[in-house]
Design a protein around this motif. Structure first.
Motif, PDB file in Angstrom:
ATOM      1  N   GLY A  77     -37.945  -0.319  16.646  1.00 15.07           N
ATOM      2  CA  GLY A  77     -38.813  -0.914  15.638  1.00 15.07           C
ATOM      3  C   GLY A  77     -40.110  -1.505  16.175  1.00 15.07           C
ATOM      4  O   GLY A  77     -40.912  -2.018  15.404  1.00 15.07           O
ATOM      5  N   VAL A  78     -40.362  -1.438  17.490  1.00 18.00           N
ATOM      6  CA  VAL A  78     -41.576  -2.014  18.077  1.00 18.00           C
ATOM      7  C   VAL A  78     -42.419  -0.892  18.686  1.00 18.00           C
ATOM      8  O   VAL A  78     -41.914  -0.089  19.479  1.00 18.00           O
ATOM      9  CB  VAL A  78     -41.208  -3.040  19.185  1.00 18.00           C
ATOM     10  N   LYS A  79     -43.712  -0.847  18.305  1.00 16.46           N
ATOM     11  CA  LYS A  79     -44.601   0.170  18.853  1.00 16.46           C
ATOM     12  C   LYS A  79     -44.936  -0.175  20.297  1.00 16.46           C
ATOM     13  O   LYS A  79     -45.316  -1.296  20.605  1.00 16.46           O
ATOM     14  CB  LYS A  79     -45.892   0.267  18.038  1.00 16.46           C
ATOM     15  N   ARG A  80     -44.769   0.817  21.199  1.00 17.50           N
ATOM     16  CA  ARG A  80     -45.019   0.621  22.628  1.00 17.50           C
ATOM     17  C   ARG A  80     -45.899   1.745  23.161  1.00 17.50           C
ATOM     18  O   ARG A  80     -45.865   2.856  22.654  1.00 17.50           O
ATOM     19  CB  ARG A  80     -43.708   0.595  23.407  1.00 17.50           C
ATOM     20  N   GLY A  81     -46.643   1.422  24.208  1.00 17.82           N
ATOM     21  CA  GLY A  81     -47.514   2.408  24.840  1.00 17.82           C
ATOM     22  C   GLY A  81     -46.873   3.023  26.067  1.00 17.82           C
ATOM     23  O   GLY A  81     -46.137   2.358  26.795  1.00 17.82           O
ATOM     24  N   TYR A  82     -47.175   4.300  26.303  1.00 17.18           N
ATOM     25  CA  TYR A  82     -46.659   5.032  27.456  1.00 17.18           C
ATOM     26  C   TYR A  82     -47.731   5.981  27.964  1.00 17.18           C
ATOM     27  O   TYR A  82     -48.625   6.376  27.219  1.00 17.18           O
ATOM     28  CB  TYR A  82     -45.405   5.835  27.082  1.00 17.18           C
ATOM     29  N   ARG A  83     -47.641   6.329  29.235  1.00 14.53           N
ATOM     30  CA  ARG A  83     -48.528   7.334  29.817  1.00 14.53           C
ATOM     31  C   ARG A  83     -47.658   8.484  30.305  1.00 14.53           C
ATOM     32  O   ARG A  83     -46.698   8.287  31.033  1.00 14.53           O
ATOM     33  CB  ARG A  83     -49.320   6.754  30.975  1.00 14.53           C
ATOM     34  N   ALA A  84     -48.014   9.691  29.883  1.00 14.47           N
ATOM     35  CA  ALA A  84     -47.333  10.894  30.350  1.00 14.47           C
ATOM     36  C   ALA A  84     -48.208  11.501  31.441  1.00 14.47           C
ATOM     37  O   ALA A  84     -49.338  11.910  31.180  1.00 14.47           O
ATOM     38  CB  ALA A  84     -47.144  11.883  29.202  1.00 14.47           C
ATOM     39  N   THR A  85     -47.688  11.522  32.668  1.00 17.88           N
ATOM     40  CA  THR A  85     -48.412  12.095  33.798  1.00 17.88           C
ATOM     41  C   THR A  85     -47.702  13.374  34.212  1.00 17.88           C
ATOM     42  O   THR A  85     -46.495  13.377  34.439  1.00 17.88           O
ATOM     43  CB  THR A  85     -48.439  11.112  34.991  1.00 17.88           C
ATOM     44  N   PHE A  86     -48.463  14.459  34.318  1.00 17.86           N
ATOM     45  CA  PHE A  86     -47.893  15.744  34.710  1.00 17.86           C
ATOM     46  C   PHE A  86     -47.669  15.748  36.214  1.00 17.86           C
ATOM     47  O   PHE A  86     -48.557  15.417  36.986  1.00 17.86           O
ATOM     48  CB  PHE A  86     -48.788  16.886  34.246  1.00 17.86           C
ATOM     49  N   THR A  87     -46.458  16.088  36.631  1.00 22.10           N
ATOM     50  CA  THR A  87     -46.055  15.974  38.033  1.00 22.10           C
ATOM     51  C   THR A  87     -45.420  17.263  38.533  1.00 22.10           C
ATOM     52  O   THR A  87     -45.059  18.130  37.747  1.00 22.10           O
ATOM     53  CB  THR A  87     -45.022  14.851  38.207  1.00 22.10           C
ATOM     54  N   GLU A  88     -45.235  17.333  39.816  1.00 21.46           N
ATOM     55  CA  GLU A  88     -44.528  18.401  40.516  1.00 21.46           C
ATOM     56  C   GLU A  88     -45.142  19.776  40.311  1.00 21.46           C
ATOM     57  O   GLU A  88     -45.594  20.396  41.234  1.00 21.46           O
ATOM     58  CB  GLU A  88     -43.051  18.439  40.152  1.00 21.46           C
ATOM     59  N   ARG A  89     -45.123  20.268  39.129  1.00 22.98           N
ATOM     60  CA  ARG A  89     -45.730  21.562  38.827  1.00 22.98           C
ATOM     61  C   ARG A  89     -46.207  21.541  37.388  1.00 22.98           C
ATOM     62  O   ARG A  89     -45.802  20.688  36.602  1.00 22.98           O
ATOM     63  CB  ARG A  89     -44.752  22.703  39.090  1.00 22.98           C
ATOM     64  N   ASP A  90     -47.054  22.464  37.052  1.00 17.24           N
ATOM     65  CA  ASP A  90     -47.658  22.492  35.724  1.00 17.24           C
ATOM     66  C   ASP A  90     -46.616  22.413  34.623  1.00 17.24           C
ATOM     67  O   ASP A  90     -45.630  23.144  34.631  1.00 17.24           O
ATOM     68  CB  ASP A  90     -48.484  23.769  35.540  1.00 17.24           C
ATOM     69  N   GLY A  91     -46.825  21.485  33.688  1.00 18.53           N
ATOM     70  CA  GLY A  91     -45.954  21.371  32.523  1.00 18.53           C
ATOM     71  C   GLY A  91     -44.867  20.324  32.612  1.00 18.53           C
ATOM     72  O   GLY A  91     -44.322  19.941  31.604  1.00 18.53           O
ATOM     73  N   HIS A  92     -44.517  19.847  33.805  1.00 24.28           N
ATOM     74  CA  HIS A  92     -43.510  18.796  33.941  1.00 24.28           C
ATOM     75  C   HIS A  92     -44.216  17.448  33.915  1.00 24.28           C
ATOM     76  O   HIS A  92     -45.320  17.308  34.435  1.00 24.28           O
ATOM     77  CB  HIS A  92     -42.733  18.976  35.254  1.00 24.28           C
ATOM     78  N   TYR A  93     -43.576  16.452  33.323  1.00 21.05           N
ATOM     79  CA  TYR A  93     -44.244  15.163  33.165  1.00 21.05           C
ATOM     80  C   TYR A  93     -43.279  14.006  33.391  1.00 21.05           C
ATOM     81  O   TYR A  93     -42.071  14.148  33.317  1.00 21.05           O
ATOM     82  CB  TYR A  93     -44.880  15.054  31.779  1.00 21.05           C
ATOM     83  N   GLU A  94     -43.880  12.849  33.650  1.00 16.88           N
ATOM     84  CA  GLU A  94     -43.143  11.607  33.843  1.00 16.88           C
ATOM     85  C   GLU A  94     -43.725  10.593  32.874  1.00 16.88           C
ATOM     86  O   GLU A  94     -44.938  10.517  32.697  1.00 16.88           O
ATOM     87  CB  GLU A  94     -43.353  11.147  35.290  1.00 16.88           C
ATOM     88  N   ILE A  95     -42.862   9.818  32.229  1.00 14.40           N
ATOM     89  CA  ILE A  95     -43.292   8.827  31.249  1.00 14.40           C
ATOM     90  C   ILE A  95     -43.153   7.426  31.847  1.00 14.40           C
ATOM     91  O   ILE A  95     -42.092   7.088  32.352  1.00 14.40           O
ATOM     92  CB  ILE A  95     -42.423   8.911  29.971  1.00 14.40           C
ATOM     93  N   LYS A  96     -44.243   6.642  31.793  1.00 18.13           N
ATOM     94  CA  LYS A  96     -44.192   5.259  32.269  1.00 18.13           C
ATOM     95  C   LYS A  96     -44.800   4.342  31.201  1.00 18.13           C
ATOM     96  O   LYS A  96     -45.776   4.718  30.545  1.00 18.13           O
ATOM     97  CB  LYS A  96     -44.973   5.103  33.568  1.00 18.13           C
ATOM     98  N   ALA A  97     -44.230   3.160  31.072  1.00 20.19           N
ATOM     99  CA  ALA A  97     -44.722   2.181  30.098  1.00 20.19           C
ATOM    100  C   ALA A  97     -46.111   1.705  30.492  1.00 20.19           C
ATOM    101  O   ALA A  97     -46.446   1.605  31.672  1.00 20.19           O
ATOM    102  CB  ALA A  97     -43.764   1.010  30.012  1.00 20.19           C
ATOM    103  N   GLN A  98     -46.925   1.411  29.496  1.00 18.51           N
ATOM    104  CA  GLN A  98     -48.244   0.834  29.696  1.00 18.51           C
ATOM    105  C   GLN A  98     -48.626   0.078  28.420  1.00 18.51           C
ATOM    106  O   GLN A  98     -47.935   0.162  27.412  1.00 18.51           O
ATOM    107  CB  GLN A  98     -49.283   1.901  30.019  1.00 18.51           C
ATOM    108  N   GLU A  99     -49.727  -0.631  28.455  1.00 17.99           N
ATOM    109  CA  GLU A  99     -50.231  -1.313  27.267  1.00 17.99           C
ATOM    110  C   GLU A  99     -50.642  -0.266  26.227  1.00 17.99           C
ATOM    111  O   GLU A  99     -51.075   0.840  26.599  1.00 17.99           O
ATOM    112  CB  GLU A  99     -51.444  -2.175  27.612  1.00 17.99           C
ATOM    113  N   LEU A 100     -50.534  -0.595  24.967  1.00 14.52           N
ATOM    114  CA  LEU A 100     -51.012   0.311  23.926  1.00 14.52           C
ATOM    115  C   LEU A 100     -52.498   0.553  24.115  1.00 14.52           C
ATOM    116  O   LEU A 100     -53.255  -0.361  24.403  1.00 14.52           O
ATOM    117  CB  LEU A 100     -50.762  -0.290  22.546  1.00 14.52           C
ATOM    118  N   THR A 101     -52.909   1.800  23.963  1.00 20.68           N
ATOM    119  CA  THR A 101     -54.325   2.128  24.157  1.00 20.68           C
ATOM    120  C   THR A 101     -55.044   2.442  22.852  1.00 20.68           C
ATOM    121  O   THR A 101     -56.242   2.577  22.834  1.00 20.68           O
ATOM    122  CB  THR A 101     -54.465   3.327  25.108  1.00 20.68           C
TER     123      THR A 101
END
Length: 102
Positions: A77-101
């Motif tokens: 129920g709470v809106k949160r910010g995340y950053r999806a960074t593409f890692t290892e090889r094209d198309g794979h990603y990692e999600i990390k919490a961040q401030e809402l942008t």
């Protein structure tokens, strides 16, 4: 003299399997929507009481290693910010919490 070796291989029928191409059609205009749908479909919270909904990601120009895009989602129920960074090889990603942008 003959040895105890294996008998010669008898050629059998040849089977050819053709797999469909695994092509990802990338469109910078809809990239954020596609990524958000993938994140929501694959989200598996470690805590059983956690719910994830309303996943949104900003569109991005390309899927390359070390590029990223900002996302937001509603977690319990709470809106949160995340950053999806593409890692290892094209198309794979990692999600990390961040401030809402946005």
């Amino acid at each position: 003299m003959t040895g105890c070796g294996a008998p010669p291989a008898i050629p059998g029928p040849t089977t050819t399997v053709t797999a469909p191409p695994s092509v990802v059609v990338f469109d910078p205009q809809t990239s954020g929507k596609v990524l958000a749908e993938r994140i929501k479909a694959r989200a598996k919270p470690t805590d059983p009481g956690v719910t994830i909904s309303e996943v949104e990601c900003k569109n991005f120009p390309d899927i390359k290693v070390n590029t990223h895009t900002d996302c937001q989602m509603v977690v319990n129920g709470v809106k949160r910010g995340y950053r999806a960074t593409f890692t290892e090889r094209d198309g794979h990603y990692e999600i990390k919490a961040q401030e809402l942008t946005w």
